[in-house]
Scaffold this motif. Structure first.
Motif, PDB file in Angstrom:
ATOM      1  N   SER A  72     -10.082   5.725 -21.693  1.00 21.97           N
ATOM      2  CA  SER A  72      -9.045   5.413 -21.702  1.00 21.97           C
ATOM      3  C   SER A  72      -8.952   4.038 -21.039  1.00 21.97           C
ATOM      4  N   LEU A  73      -8.126   3.085 -21.318  1.00 20.80           N
ATOM      5  CA  LEU A  73      -7.971   1.798 -20.776  1.00 20.80           C
ATOM      6  C   LEU A  73      -6.524   1.638 -20.132  1.00 20.80           C
ATOM      7  N   HIS A  74      -6.478   1.065 -19.005  1.00 17.73           N
ATOM      8  CA  HIS A  74      -4.848   0.987 -18.553  1.00 17.73           C
ATOM      9  C   HIS A  74      -4.897  -0.382 -17.734  1.00 17.73           C
ATOM     10  N   SER A  75      -3.846  -1.018 -18.107  1.00 18.14           N
ATOM     11  CA  SER A  75      -3.436  -2.477 -17.699  1.00 18.14           C
ATOM     12  C   SER A  75      -2.559  -2.368 -16.455  1.00 18.14           C
ATOM     13  N   LEU A  76      -3.251  -2.569 -15.263  1.00 17.96           N
ATOM     14  CA  LEU A  76      -2.333  -2.176 -14.097  1.00 17.96           C
ATOM     15  C   LEU A  76      -1.833  -3.591 -13.382  1.00 17.96           C
ATOM     16  N   ASP A  77      -2.381  -4.586 -13.673  1.00 23.47           N
ATOM     17  CA  ASP A  77      -1.972  -5.947 -12.920  1.00 23.47           C
ATOM     18  C   ASP A  77      -2.198  -6.894 -13.981  1.00 23.47           C
ATOM     19  N   THR A  78      -1.398  -7.872 -13.791  1.00 25.22           N
ATOM     20  CA  THR A  78      -1.259  -9.148 -14.471  1.00 25.22           C
ATOM     21  C   THR A  78      -2.428 -10.098 -14.380  1.00 25.22           C
ATOM     22  N   LYS A  79      -3.074  -9.991 -13.153  1.00 30.35           N
ATOM     23  CA  LYS A  79      -4.077 -10.912 -12.759  1.00 30.35           C
ATOM     24  C   LYS A  79      -5.497 -10.393 -12.807  1.00 30.35           C
ATOM     25  N   THR A  80      -5.859  -9.558 -11.715  1.00 28.83           N
ATOM     26  CA  THR A  80      -7.200  -9.305 -11.556  1.00 28.83           C
ATOM     27  C   THR A  80      -7.222  -7.786 -10.664  1.00 28.83           C
ATOM     28  N   VAL A  81      -7.960  -6.748 -10.810  1.00 30.29           N
ATOM     29  CA  VAL A  81      -8.240  -5.856  -9.996  1.00 30.29           C
ATOM     30  C   VAL A  81      -9.538  -6.099  -9.215  1.00 30.29           C
ATOM     31  N   ARG A  82      -9.105  -6.181  -7.753  1.00 31.81           N
ATOM     32  CA  ARG A  82      -9.916  -6.594  -6.669  1.00 31.81           C
ATOM     33  C   ARG A  82     -10.990  -5.464  -6.290  1.00 31.81           C
ATOM     34  N   CYS A  83     -10.265  -4.347  -6.228  1.00 31.49           N
ATOM     35  CA  CYS A  83     -11.139  -3.250  -5.689  1.00 31.49           C
ATOM     36  C   CYS A  83     -10.514  -2.111  -6.154  1.00 31.49           C
ATOM     37  N   VAL A  84     -11.316  -0.965  -6.670  1.00 31.76           N
ATOM     38  CA  VAL A  84     -10.892   0.388  -7.058  1.00 31.76           C
ATOM     39  C   VAL A  84     -11.598   1.195  -6.028  1.00 31.76           C
ATOM     40  N   HIS A  85     -10.944   2.488  -5.593  1.00 29.92           N
ATOM     41  CA  HIS A  85     -11.423   3.418  -4.562  1.00 29.92           C
ATOM     42  C   HIS A  85     -10.779   4.934  -4.933  1.00 29.92           C
ATOM     43  N   VAL A  86     -11.447   5.818  -5.023  1.00 30.13           N
ATOM     44  CA  VAL A  86     -11.089   7.195  -5.199  1.00 30.13           C
ATOM     45  C   VAL A  86     -10.644   8.075  -4.158  1.00 30.13           C
ATOM     46  N   HIS A  87      -9.589   8.639  -3.996  1.00 36.90           N
ATOM     47  CA  HIS A  87      -9.554   9.765  -2.974  1.00 36.90           C
ATOM     48  C   HIS A  87     -10.671  10.518  -2.558  1.00 36.90           C
ATOM     49  N   PRO A  88     -11.265  10.758  -1.489  1.00 39.26           N
ATOM     50  CA  PRO A  88     -12.403  11.626  -1.290  1.00 39.26           C
ATOM     51  C   PRO A  88     -12.380  13.018  -1.635  1.00 39.26           C
ATOM     52  N   VAL A  89     -10.865  13.443  -1.541  1.00 38.12           N
ATOM     53  CA  VAL A  89     -10.649  14.936  -1.507  1.00 38.12           C
ATOM     54  C   VAL A  89     -10.143  15.314  -2.770  1.00 38.12           C
ATOM     55  N   GLN A  90      -8.772  14.478  -2.995  1.00 32.89           N
ATOM     56  CA  GLN A  90      -7.856  14.628  -4.211  1.00 32.89           C
ATOM     57  C   GLN A  90      -8.611  13.681  -5.126  1.00 32.89           C
ATOM     58  N   LYS A  91      -9.465  13.787  -6.076  1.00 29.85           N
ATOM     59  CA  LYS A  91     -10.166  12.834  -6.801  1.00 29.85           C
ATOM     60  C   LYS A  91      -9.143  12.389  -7.882  1.00 29.85           C
ATOM     61  N   GLN A  92      -8.120  13.020  -8.113  1.00 35.47           N
ATOM     62  CA  GLN A  92      -7.218  12.558  -9.182  1.00 35.47           C
ATOM     63  C   GLN A  92      -6.622  11.421  -8.698  1.00 35.47           C
ATOM     64  N   TYR A  93      -6.305  10.727  -7.528  1.00 35.37           N
ATOM     65  CA  TYR A  93      -5.712   9.613  -6.957  1.00 35.37           C
ATOM     66  C   TYR A  93      -6.687   8.596  -6.925  1.00 35.37           C
ATOM     67  N   ILE A  94      -6.385   7.269  -7.503  1.00 37.11           N
ATOM     68  CA  ILE A  94      -7.131   6.305  -7.875  1.00 37.11           C
ATOM     69  C   ILE A  94      -6.413   5.059  -6.948  1.00 37.11           C
ATOM     70  N   MET A  95      -6.983   4.457  -6.196  1.00 33.51           N
ATOM     71  CA  MET A  95      -6.309   3.406  -5.359  1.00 33.51           C
ATOM     72  C   MET A  95      -6.777   1.955  -5.941  1.00 33.51           C
ATOM     73  N   VAL A  96      -5.891   1.044  -6.075  1.00 36.88           N
ATOM     74  CA  VAL A  96      -6.214  -0.203  -6.809  1.00 36.88           C
ATOM     75  C   VAL A  96      -5.640  -1.335  -5.976  1.00 36.88           C
ATOM     76  N   ALA A  97      -6.557  -2.179  -5.511  1.00 40.90           N
ATOM     77  CA  ALA A  97      -6.094  -3.416  -4.808  1.00 40.90           C
ATOM     78  C   ALA A  97      -5.575  -4.209  -6.039  1.00 40.90           C
ATOM     79  N   GLU A  98      -4.394  -4.713  -6.236  1.00 38.81           N
ATOM     80  CA  GLU A  98      -3.960  -5.503  -7.162  1.00 38.81           C
ATOM     81  C   GLU A  98      -3.460  -6.727  -6.641  1.00 38.81           C
ATOM     82  N   ASN A  99      -3.828  -7.786  -6.485  1.00 32.98           N
ATOM     83  CA  ASN A  99      -3.749  -9.181  -6.073  1.00 32.98           C
ATOM     84  C   ASN A  99      -3.254  -9.128  -4.508  1.00 32.98           C
ATOM     85  N   SER A 100      -1.865  -8.932  -4.414  1.00 28.41           N
ATOM     86  CA  SER A 100      -1.160  -8.648  -3.074  1.00 28.41           C
ATOM     87  C   SER A 100      -0.551  -7.552  -2.542  1.00 28.41           C
TER      88      SER A 100
END
Length: 252
Positions: A72-100
């Motif tokens: 699957s592909l998901h558009s999360l930000d209108t500019k760029t995804v600068r960093c992606v990191h997954v929660h170390p315990v609850q792997k369903q959570y994805i953290m995305v640095a979206e510009n500011s």
């Protein structure tokens, strides 16, 4: 680059846009617009990845699926995804640095028509270079921002707006030709992180989550900025990388 923890001989590499724009472990995933960042979604590091590209998209990739496309592909930000990191315990959570803004999403709830974040980390006034969960529990997040601040947030409870715990002023502007400085957690503990420094004489600094400087690593031979840093996962050792490819290792 990252080794799979379940398959130590399996090295995955992410290619910069100007080259071939691929995430490779014998060609795992390919996209024409180039990739920027990725992380593992499964505990054994062998099933799924979450790569981010230069146009604000995050893809879910399953190695068990034949071919080099995404699930699957998901558009999360209108500019760029600068960093992606997954929660170390609850792997369903994805953290995305979206510009500011840093957003935390539940991968199970990401749909084409709905992409509401579970939690967001506010306070950044310029582009965010990185955002990482603390390695043991994920109860803290450290972010590095071009507004010259390193910030630590409380993510022990994923509320709609994560509380800001500490902000550390630091010169983080490396210019065009150096890799951006990124605060990286010590994988052996949840309360300390390392970051390179623009200060002279050159140094690598370790901070406590409270904002207190714990130690500065210096050497007379260090004449350039160590923009890439990392702790050893089990030993008391620290690595710093300076152009043009010189490595510095500090141990006890």
């Amino acid at each position: 680059m990252a080794f799979s923890r379940s398959h130590p001989t399996d090295l995955l590499t992410l290619s910069y846009q100007l080259f071939d724009g691929t995430l490779r472990s014998t060609d795992v995933y390919r996209i024409k617009d180039g990739l920027r960042t990725f992380d593992f979604l499964s505990h054994d590091c062998s099933l799924r990845w979450s790569p981010g590209d230069w146009y604000g998209d995050v893809a879910i990739v399953d190695r068990r699926t034949p071919g080099t496309s995404h699930e699957s592909l998901h558009s999360l930000d209108t500019k760029t995804v600068r960093c992606v990191h997954v929660h170390p315990v609850q792997k369903q959570y994805i953290m995305v640095a979206e510009n500011s803004i840093v957003s935390i999403y539940d991968a199970r709830c990401l749909k084409a028509s709905s992409r509401e974040p579970v939690s967001q980390l506010y306070g950044h006034s310029k582009s965010i270079s990185s955002a990482y969960f603390s390695p043991g529990t994920g109860n803290r997040v450290v972010t590095t921002c071009l507004d010259n601040n390193i910030r630590i947030y409380d993510t022990s409870e994923l509320t709609s707006r994560a509380p800001l715990l500490t902000s550390i002023q630091q010169n983080l502007y490396t210019g065009r030709w150096l890799s951006k400085l990124q605060a990286m957690w010590d994988p052996k503990r949840d309360d300390c992180f390392v970051v390179g420094s623009m200060q002279r004489p050159r140094r690598v600094q370790v901070f406590h989550e409270s904002g207190q400087l714990q130690h500065s690593f210096q050497d007379p031979e260090m004449t350039t900025v160590l923009s890439v840093t990392a702790f050893h996962p089990t030993r008391n050792a620290l690595l710093g990388v300076a152009p043009p490819g010189r490595l510095y290792v500090f141990t006890d």
